[in-house]
Scaffold this motif. Structure first.
Motif, mmCIF file in Angstrom:
data_model
loop_
_atom_site.group_PDB
_atom_site.id
_atom_site.type_symbol
_atom_site.label_atom_id
_atom_site.label_comp_id
_atom_site.label_asym_id
_atom_site.label_seq_id
_atom_site.Cartn_x
_atom_site.Cartn_y
_atom_site.Cartn_z
ATOM 1 N N UNK A 163 23.182 34.543 55.137
ATOM 2 C CA UNK A 163 22.331 33.766 56.035
ATOM 3 C C UNK A 163 22.999 33.613 57.404
ATOM 4 N N UNK A 164 24.298 33.338 57.395
ATOM 5 C CA UNK A 164 24.999 33.177 58.665
ATOM 6 C C UNK A 164 25.049 34.508 59.412
ATOM 7 N N UNK A 209 24.326 34.899 49.308
ATOM 8 C CA UNK A 209 23.121 34.435 50.005
ATOM 9 C C UNK A 209 23.469 33.474 51.139
ATOM 10 N N UNK A 210 24.538 32.695 50.908
ATOM 11 C CA UNK A 210 24.940 31.710 51.902
ATOM 12 C C UNK A 210 25.566 32.401 53.118
ATOM 13 N N UNK A 228 17.985 36.788 51.528
ATOM 14 C CA UNK A 228 17.971 35.548 52.308
ATOM 15 C C UNK A 228 16.540 35.098 52.558
ATOM 16 N N UNK A 263 14.816 32.931 49.998
ATOM 17 C CA UNK A 263 15.173 31.508 49.992
ATOM 18 C C UNK A 263 14.565 30.805 51.202
#
Lengths: 140, 344
Positions: free
Chosen positions: B308-309, B304-305, B197, B200
Motif C-alpha cells: 500500500x505504501x 498488503x501493508x 491492495x 482491501x
C-alpha cells in the motif's frame, strides 16, 4: 441528562506559525472549543509519524498537525517534507480502518488566529458524531 | 535460461581469484522445500550451489549483518562480498546504496533472472499437490514448473497457480543492479501490480478495520518480520527496548527517561502501533521482496501493508522504489506540486 461527548484533540503546532496563530486567537479573546491539547513543535516537518500514532495510542479522538503555509516555513522547506510524510500517514491510517476524519492537517500562519479557531471548531464538530476513538487506544 | 554450470564457473573464478571474502548463494535445504542460504568460501563448495524456483530467500539481509560484523572487527577483511540476487533482491541493494548503508565496491553482485516466472510458494504448492511431499521444483520454460514428488513422480504445473504473491505482482523480474547477469533481461508486464491492495481499498472503513484487526490480533510479536527484512538494519529499534544499550553504567534516571512508545504485550492497539510504525519506516524503501510475509509464523499478510505504501509513493509522488540509487529517498525529498488537497 447524559453529558454530551467532548472529543479530545491533540494538536501539533509549529512554533513559528500555528502556535503563534493560536496565541493570537488567545490574546484576541476569540472563543473556540477547549477540546485541544496543543503541543508546540519546532516545525511541522519535525512531527514524526510516531507522535501521531502515539497520540492515538494514548487515547486522542483526533490529531491535528498544523504548520506554516508552503513557502513560509522558518526552515525554508520543513513543511514540504511534512506535507509528503503526513499524506502517507493519512493514507495508512485510512487503510487500516481508522475514520479518515480523525486525522487532519492545516496551514495556519501567525496572523490567522481566526482561521485557527475555525479549524478547531470544525474539527470538534466532525468528531462529535464519531464518538470516542477506541480502535487504536491502549487498554489500561 | 540461467545456465547453472556457467553460474558455478563464474563463482568459482571469483572465489579462486580471491576477489571476494565469501559468496552467498543457495543450496538444497536439509529440511523443507525452500532452498537454504549458502555461504561459499572454497571453490569446492560451489558444487552444491543450486538455482531453481525454491530459491525464494532474499539474501541481501546478510549484507547488513556483514557490515555490522565488520564494524566490530579490529582489522576487518575489506574484500567485497559476493552475492546472488534476483530482481527484487537487487532493488533492495539499490535502496541500501541509496541510503549509503553499503558501498557499491563492498558487494560483487551476480544477478539471475527469474526466467519469466518467479519463485514458488510453498503453501500454494502443498495445496496443489494435495499434501504429497515434493522433492524438487525446476523451471520448465516460460510460465511452467516441473515438479518432482518425493516418490519420483514428475508433473508439470502452470507457474501462475503456485507462484508466490510477490512474484505475481512483480514489475521487474531481472536484476537492476549487478556486475554480471545470467538469464534474459526482459521486463514482464503484470496485469495489475497492486491488485491485492485494491481489494482491501474497496472495503468500507469498518470492514477494513475488521480485516486488519483479525490479522493483527494473531500477531505474537516474535519480530521475525523485522529480523528478516534487509531494510530493518537499525541498531536500536523503537518497538522493543531490549535493544537499547543498557550497560552497567546506565543509571536509573537514564533508564527511566528512555521513551517507551509501545508495550511489548501483544494487545490490539500495540500490534497496530508496531505494524504501522514498520509500514511507515518502510515507506519508499520496501522493495516488495515479501520475506516478512513468508517468515510470519501466524500468516499475517504483511505484504498488503507495505505494498500500500509503495502504491501511494507511486501514485502521489511518482516514486519508484529501488530503481535508481542516485535519487534522494521518498521522505527526504519533495516536489512543489505534491498534493495538498487534504490540508485546509
Amino acid at each position: 441528562m447524559a453529558e454530551e461527548f467532548e472529543p479530545k484533540i491533540v494538536a501539533f503546532l509549529c512554533k513559528w506559525c500555528s502556535s503563534a496563530g493560536s496565541d493570537l486567537a488567545g490574546v484576541s479573546r476569540m472563543k473556540y472549543p477547549p477540546n485541544v491539547v496543543p503541543i508546540t513543535v519546532m516545525c511541522s516537518g519535525s512531527v514524526s509519524p510516531l507522535y501521531i500514532l502515539s497520540a492515538f495510542n494514548q487515547g486522542a479522538d483526533g490529531v491535528l498537525v498544523s504548520g506554516c503555509h508552503p513557502g513560509d516555513c522558518h526552515y525554508i522547506e520543513g513543511n514540504y517534507y511534512a506535507r509528503r510524510r503526513i499524506a502517507l500517514v493519512r493514507k495508512l491510517l485510512q487503510y487500516v480502518g481508522l475514520e479518515p476524519q480523525r486525522f487532519q492537517m492545516s496551514w495556519v500562519s501567525a496572523a490567522e488566529g481566526q482561521k485557527y479557531t475555525q479549524v478547531i471548531q470544525d474539527f470538534v464538530d466532525t468528531l462529535k458524531p464519531l464518538g470516542a476513538q477506541k480502535k487504536l487506544r491502549r487498554k489500561k | 535460461m540461467v545456465n547453472l554450470e556457467e553460474l558455478k564457473s563464474e563463482i568459482k573464478r571469483v572465489l579462486g581469484e580471491g576477489k571476494v571474502k565469501y559468496f552467498i548463494g543457495y543450496r538444497r535445504s536439509t529440511g523443507g522445500l525452500p532452498a537454504a542460504p549458502f555461504f561459499m568460501k572454497e571453490t569446492e563448495d560451489v558444487e552444491r550451489l543450486i538455482w531453481d524456483p525454491t530459491c525464494i530467500a532474499n539474501l541481501t539481509r546478510f549484507l547488513d549483518d556483514e557490515k555490522k560484523r565488520k564494524a566490530r572487527q579490529k582489522e576487518p577483511d575489506t574484500r567485497p562480498i559476493g552475492i546472488i540476487v534476483k530482481g527484487c533482491d537487487s532493488r533492495a541493494i539499490n535502496v541500501l546504496l541509496q541510503e549509503e548503508f553499503i558501498k557499491r565496491e563492498d558487494v560483487y553482485i551476480v544477478g539471475v533472472s527469474c526466467e519469466h516466472s518467479g519463485m514458488v510458494d510453498e503453501k500454494k504448492l502443498a495445496a496443489k499437490m494435495k499434501g504429497k511431499a515434493v522433492a524438487q521444483v525446476d523451471f520448465a520454460g516460460k510460465d511452467n514448473f516441473a515438479v518432482t514428488a518425493a516418490d519420483g513422480e514428475k508433473t508439470g504445473i502452470p507457474a501462475a497457480e503456485v507462484l508466490a504473491g510477490r512474484c505475481v505482482e512483480c514489475k521487474v523480474d531481472y536484476p537492476v543492479v549487478r556486475d554480471v547477469t545470467f538469464g534474459e533481461e526482459l521486463a514482464r508486464s503484470p496485469g495489475n501490480a497492486f491488485k491485492s491492495v485494491e481489494k482491501i481499498e474497496a472495503m468500507s472503513v469498518a470492514e477494513r478495520w475488521d480485516f486488519w484487526k483479525e490479522q493483527f490480533d494473531k500477531c505474537i510479536r516474535c519480530y521475525a518480520c523485522r529480523s528478516v527484512c534487509p531494510m530493518c538494519y537499525c541498531d536500536e529499534c523503537v518497538v522493543d527496548t531490549i535493544n537499547f544499550a543498557v550497560t552497567a553504567q546506565t543509571g536509573a534516571k537514564e533508564k527511566a527517561q528512555k521513551i517507551k512508545w509501545i508495550e511489548k504485550s501483544p494487545a490490539t492497539s500495540e500490534n497496530f502501533f508496531y505494524h504501522m510504525v514498520r509500514a511507515m519506516h518502510l515507506a519508499g524503501r520496501c522493495v516488495d521482496c515479501g520475506e516478512c510475509e513468508r517468515v510470519c509464523p501466524v500468516d499475517i499478510p504483511l505484504r498488503f501493508l507495505n505494498k500500500k505504501m509503495e502504491k501511494e509513493a507511486k501514485e502521489l509522488f511518482d516514486y519508484d522504489v529501488g530503481m535508481n540509487p542516485e535519487l534522494p529517498s521518498l521522505v527526504s525529498s519533495f516536489r512543489d506540486e505534491d498534493a495538498e488537497d487534504f490540508i485546509r
